[in-house]
Design an enzyme around this catalytic site. Structure first.
Site, PDB file in Angstrom:
ATOM      1  N   ASP A   1       0.828  -1.200   0.000  1.00  0.00           N
ATOM      2  CA  ASP A   1       0.000   0.000   0.000  1.00  0.00           C
ATOM      3  C   ASP A   1       0.865   1.253   0.000  1.00  0.00           C
ATOM      4  O   ASP A   1       1.839   1.351   0.758  1.00  0.00           O
ATOM      5  CB  ASP A   1      -0.904   0.003   1.236  1.00  0.00           C
ATOM      6  CG  ASP A   1      -1.752   1.246   1.317  1.00  0.00           C
ATOM      7  OD1 ASP A   1      -2.706   1.342   0.524  1.00  0.00           O
ATOM      8  OD2 ASP A   1      -1.454   2.127   2.140  1.00  0.00           O
TER       9      ASP A   1
ATOM     10  N   GLU B   1       0.261  -1.454  -5.252  1.00  0.00           N
ATOM     11  CA  GLU B   1      -0.879  -0.536  -5.392  1.00  0.00           C
ATOM     12  C   GLU B   1      -0.362   0.845  -5.737  1.00  0.00           C
ATOM     13  O   GLU B   1       0.223   1.525  -4.906  1.00  0.00           O
ATOM     14  CB  GLU B   1      -1.684  -0.507  -4.089  1.00  0.00           C
ATOM     15  CG  GLU B   1      -2.921   0.391  -4.140  1.00  0.00           C
ATOM     16  CD  GLU B   1      -2.704   1.776  -3.539  1.00  0.00           C
ATOM     17  OE1 GLU B   1      -3.516   2.668  -3.839  1.00  0.00           O
ATOM     18  OE2 GLU B   1      -1.724   1.973  -2.797  1.00  0.00           O
TER      19      GLU B   1
END
EC number: 2.4.1.7
Length: 488
Positions: free
Chosen positions: A193, A233
């Site tokens: 992330d 991501e």
């Protein structure tokens, strides 16, 4: 990673409880639908400033959800993907609080990214303007230490999320400790992330620079050494996504959701077909996630290189989402909501399509036929609508698509014609052997989009006429599925 549809969910917002309840749901009412689960941050606490993406301790399961033993038990039923929050830790973490108390005397002082580390000779106005940041406001905070001094720290996202110096001894150890804990719990894949913001360097945008690629490659290698695949991501220019895909196990296809909407809104599949010809085949495909619907992924590069859609087409796309959602998405996007994201429209995908069942199923069919492993967000699985009540309570735009489901709501949704048809599509995608073969994309003489999968004598084909709002699936094994939506 299994070539089957995966579920994206918060543990508590779908199950109404913790990991044991989620496991019971997957083994019961959702049995056979998902080969894997991306369990959104379940670390302590799940209800911080950013819905779990600001843990005080990334190695502890929030006790309200269970324990690492419960995670391991779920891994016995389905593959588990977990988030490694690369860029930052909570301002309430013990490491940062120790730094606040002791300053440079803290053993964790090197763990955090200071202004001076990136700009040892200071920064010009242009240096600061060059830094890419996805949200409004200042990218630095100046907390007052208990010893009386102040330090300027990077806070890429919010003041409650303090950026890590990933090259520092404690920063690197922190990330490796999390990898070890994941491996012990039989997590099979990790989602990196906010990884694009991890490296800061003077004179650059501090986003996906050359050093970032090198860092991601090393981190991915450490994860693979522990038996885990890596998904990165990053919302970025589409050519960047293609380059990233060549260096990691998996990358998101974030261009797909807006391109499908554009095709359904305009009746023109040209941009979508062009993307599917070049899109990475090692992708994770999504229509919806815990964040909004991204538009930066189809836009132009900051240096002027054209995107997958022209600026006016993107403007039309955003306005059409606002119109079809009857203005609800506008209330949750941009200046109307906190946690501002400059590149996302906050709305459920079902509401973005005006709650048209057939258009929604057409969109899902395209996703399932696109190259990659499909993931379905829990709200999207149940045909969820915008949660205006939750948005009103929190003022956080993305909460419009983060509903807390009760058991009765789940039962009602699973009995709806929309969810039953979607479940049929999911089972088809999971079981048909053609999806293990080769992929082709074409447009026919009528301008329809034709997506095909072939494996020896097995085949599956999706034909979508956007001008007529109609789609048909034909496949070996006498499978036939036709649905018609609203004509654009």
């Amino acid at each position: 990673m299994k070539n089957s549809v995966q579920l994206i969910t918060y543990v508590d917002r779908l199950s109404g409880g913790g990991f044991p309840e989620l496991r019971a749901l997957l083994d019961g009412r959702l049995q056979g639908l998902f080969g894997g689960v991306h369990a959104l941050p379940f670390f302590n606490p799940i209800d911080g400033a950013d819905a779990g993406f600001d843990p005080t301790d990334h190695t502890i399961v929030d006790p309200r959800l269970g324990s690492w033993d419960d995670v391991r038990a779920l891994a016995g039923s389905v593959e588990i993907m977990a988030d490694l929050i690369v860029n930052h830790v909570s301002a309430q973490s013990s490491w940062f609080q120790d730094f606040i108390a002791k300053g440079s005397d803290s053993e964790f002082a090197d763990m955090f990214m200071t202004f001076g580390k990136a700009f040892p000779r200071g920064a010009s106005e242009q240096d600061l303007l060059n830094i890419y940041r996805p949200r409004l406001g200042c990218r630095f905070q100046r907390p007052r230490l208990q010893i009386g001094s102040q330090r300027m720290l990077w806070t890429t996202f919010t003041p409650q999320q303090i950026d890590i110096d990933v090259h520092s001894a404690h920063g690197a150890l922190y990330l490796e400790t999390i990898l070890d804990r994941f491996a012990e719990a039989n997590v099979t894949a990790i989602r990196l992330d906010a990884a694009g913001y991890a490296i800061k360097k003077a004179g650059t945008s501090c986003f996906m620079i050359d050093e970032t690629y090198a860092f991601l490659a090393k981190l991915a290698e450490k994860a693979r050494d522990r038996g885990m695949e890596v998904l990165v991501e990053i919302h970025s220019y589409y050519r960047d996504q293609i380059e990233i895909a060549s260096k990691v196990d998996r990358v998101y296809d974030f261009a797909l959701p807006p391109l499908i909407l554009h095709s359904l809104f305009t009746g023109d599949a040209t941009a979508l077909a062009r993307w599917l010809e070049i899109s990475p085949h090692n992708a994770i495909t999504v229509l919806d996630t815990h964040d909004g619907i991204g538009v930066i992924d189809v836009g132009a590069h900051s240096d002027g290189r054209p995107g997958l859609l022209e600026p006016q087409a993107i403007d039309h796309l955003v306005e059409e989402i606002h119109r079809r959602s009857e203005g609800q998405s506008r209330l949750a996007t941009g200046a109307a909501a906190s946690n501002l994201d400059l590149y996302q429209v906050n709305c459920t995908y079902y509401d973005a399509l005006g709650r048209n069942d057939d258009d929604y199923l057409i969109a899902r069919a395209i996703q399932f036929f696109a190259p990659g492993i499909p993931q379905v967000y829990y709200v999207g699985l149940l045909g969820g609508i915008n949660d205006m009540e939750l948005l009103g309570k929190t003022g956080v735009g993305r909460d419009i698509n983060r509903h807390f489901y009760e058991d009765r709501e789940i039962d009602l949704a699973l009995e709806s014609p929309l969810v039953k048809r979607l479940s049929d599509l999911i089972r088809f995608r999971n079981t048909h052997p053609a999806f293990n073969g080769s992929f082709e994309v074409a447009t026919d003489d009528t301008g329809s989009l034709v997506l095909s999968w072939n494996l020896n004598t097995e085949f599956a084909q999706l034909v979508v006429s956007f001008s007529q709002g109609k789609a048909t699936i034909t496949a070996s094994g006498c499978y036939d599925f036709t649905f018609s939506g609203a004509i654009a």
